[in-house]
Write a protein that holds these residues in place. Structure first.
Motif, short mmCIF file in Angstrom:
data_model
loop_
_atom_site.label_atom_id
_atom_site.label_comp_id
_atom_site.label_asym_id
_atom_site.label_seq_id
_atom_site.Cartn_x
_atom_site.Cartn_y
_atom_site.Cartn_z
N PRO A 221 0.83 -1.22 0.00
CA PRO A 221 0.00 0.00 0.00
C PRO A 221 0.86 1.26 0.00
CG PRO A 221 -0.78 -1.57 1.64
CD PRO A 221 0.54 -2.08 1.17
N PHE A 223 0.41 5.56 0.20
CA PHE A 223 -0.50 6.64 0.55
C PHE A 223 -0.01 7.93 -0.09
CE2 PHE A 223 -3.17 4.60 3.73
CZ PHE A 223 -2.42 3.49 4.05
N ARG A 235 -6.65 12.04 1.25
CA ARG A 235 -5.54 11.11 1.13
C ARG A 235 -6.01 9.89 0.37
NH1 ARG A 235 -2.36 8.45 6.20
NH2 ARG A 235 -4.33 7.30 6.32
N CYS A 237 -5.15 5.99 -1.09
CA CYS A 237 -4.37 4.78 -0.81
C CYS A 237 -4.54 3.81 -1.98
CB CYS A 237 -4.82 4.11 0.49
SG CYS A 237 -4.02 2.53 0.82
N ASP A 314 3.88 6.37 3.85
CA ASP A 314 2.89 7.44 3.87
C ASP A 314 3.58 8.71 3.41
OD1 ASP A 314 0.53 8.71 6.34
OD2 ASP A 314 0.84 9.12 4.22
#
Length: 439
Positions: A221, A223, A235, A237, A314
């Motif tokens: 994943p 972000f 945001r 993902c 992230d």
């Protein structure tokens, strides 16, 4: 009259991957047509129908053609290939529009074939699809297509050809030893070994299929913080960066704690056809980064190290002006765009939502040749507003009333993704029988 019929053995899918074996059955039949005379009964059309037919030779081979409006930098190789093919009895360059870029060695099916009236002879042709060849692709300025060319010549007649089109999907070639996948042990491998049994060797194509499964199944994943000059919007993902044909690109959008409200958004899956130029090749590393819009903050779209390690990253960057979206000296990728599928949602009062964009089975995966670079991307269009309260309270009924005017702004964002080929057996594309009559 001689009828030639050709049909692929794979009846449910006339689609093959690079490195797979193409198998085809070819029939040669001496057909005699009967006509009814005026008094009844049947008789031959003429006396020659009762005689046998004689074919001098027949051959079959696989060709890959290219038809393009680009300038060809590999003119020397094309001239060499044309000269090589021109030495044979079959000049494949003149058989189809376009130039031959890949040609397998012709296989002779027979020499001096004699067919009696009504007799049929069947031959089997098989050939490997070259691993270094391009996939089947129908673009704006360039096309790649494959055909099995079956050529034959009757005695004292010209050469005639029958072509059988096939679709080819690209399978990535493993270039480094560390890319070799870890194969799953079966019950046979765990059983006690027998020294008298021959050990089965894993082919290069099987290793490539295992590698492709590992790449497309890996979850990493990423972000991305979406912001414009007015503040934080949301945001996004993306669960994995690589997908196969037929899969759905699934992502999630979080609009919690936003400073700018998103009214609606759309996500388009686009195919980008980029012509290869010297300056593009020199700045290939710069082009692999995401192409951002004027109102979106800079985002590191592809951190391949973190993707390979499976670390959830992230990428939270501060809001920036349009000038910080990309380096001024970096050339922006240009090329023809094709929108394949679209997902649209209205999300003013939504805190979290999902994005599902399907990848069709008929499109061409990501690939690159000496003339074109075909890529895939997600094209986002966000409609934002600074009006955080959607309605004005109605004191009479205690309801919210929508405003007569809503100030909005639109911003775009491009996120690249990689699309790989699927197993050809999973794509239903029934083939047909191709025939040719030689009178």
């Amino acid at each position: 009259m001689i009828e030639i019929k050709a049909k692929l053995l794979r009846a449910d899918s006339a689609i093959y991957a690079t490195g797979e074996r193409v198998e085809c059955l070819i029939e040669f039949t001496h057909k005699v047509f009967q006509e009814e005379p005026a008094g009844g009964g049947t008789r031959s059309r003429n006396a020659n129908d009762a005689s046998q037919e004689n074919l001098a030779w027949a051959s079959a081979q696989l060709h890959c053609y290219r038809k393009t409006s680009y300038s060809n930098p590999s003119a020397d190789r094309t001239a060499e290939l044309t000269e090589m093919i021109g030495r044979t009895a079959l000049d494949a360059v003149t058989q189809a529009p376009g130039e031959v870029i890949v040609a397998t060695k012709p296989k002779i099916l027979f020499c001096d074939l004699r067919l009696q009236p009504g007799e049929t002879k069947m031959y089997f042709f098989n050939e490997f699809v070259p691993r270094d060849g391009p996939p089947t692709y129908r673009g704006h300025d360039i096309r790649y297509f494959y055909k099995i060319t079956i050529a034959t010549q009757r005695v004292k007649s010209k050469v005639q050809t029958l072509t059988v089109p096939i679709r080819v999907l690209p399978i990535p070639i493993i270039a480094r030893p560390d890319e070799l996948p870890v194969t799953v042990e079966t019950n046979e491998e765990l059983a006690p070994t027998n020294p008298f049994l021959e050990k089965r060797e894993i082919s290069e194509l099987e290793i490539s299929w295992h590698h492709l499964k590992n790449v497309t199944a890996r979850r990493a994943p990423k972000f991305y913080r979406i912001s414009n000059k007015r503040g934080f919007v949301g945001r996004f993902c993306l669960f994995k960066p690589a997908y196969k044909l037929g899969e759905d690109i699934v992502g999630s959008l979080d609009f919690g704690q936003c400073q700018v409200r998103c009214v609606q958004f759309s996500v388009k899956l686009q195919q980008q056809e980029l012509p290869i130029r010297p300056q593009i090749v020199q700045n290939q590393s710069l082009q692999s980064q995401s192409s951002m819009g004027d109102d979106v903050s800079s985002i590191n779209s592809f951190d391949m190290a973190s993707i390979a390690s499976g670390v959830v990253a992230d990428n939270l960057h501060k809001s920036a002006t349009s000038g910080s979206a990309r380096d001024k000296d970096a050339p922006a990728p240009s090329g023809k765009l094709s929108t394949i599928s679209t997902s649209h949602q209205v999300c003013y009062a939504t805190l979290q939502t999902q994005v599902v964009v399907p990848i069709p089975l008929h499109v061409t995966p990501t690939f690159r040749t000496d003339l074109v670079d075909v890529r895939w991307r997600l094209h986002f269009e966000f409609v934002t507003t600074t009006l955080m309260d959607f309605g004005v309270p109605n004191p009479e009924h205690g309801e919210l009333k929508a405003p007569a005017e809503l100030p909005v702004e639109t911003m775009v964002w491009n996120l690249p993704v990689t699309v790989y080929a699927a197993n050809p057996l999973q794509i239903y594309a029934p083939n047909q029988t191709f025939n040719l009559l030689i009178k």
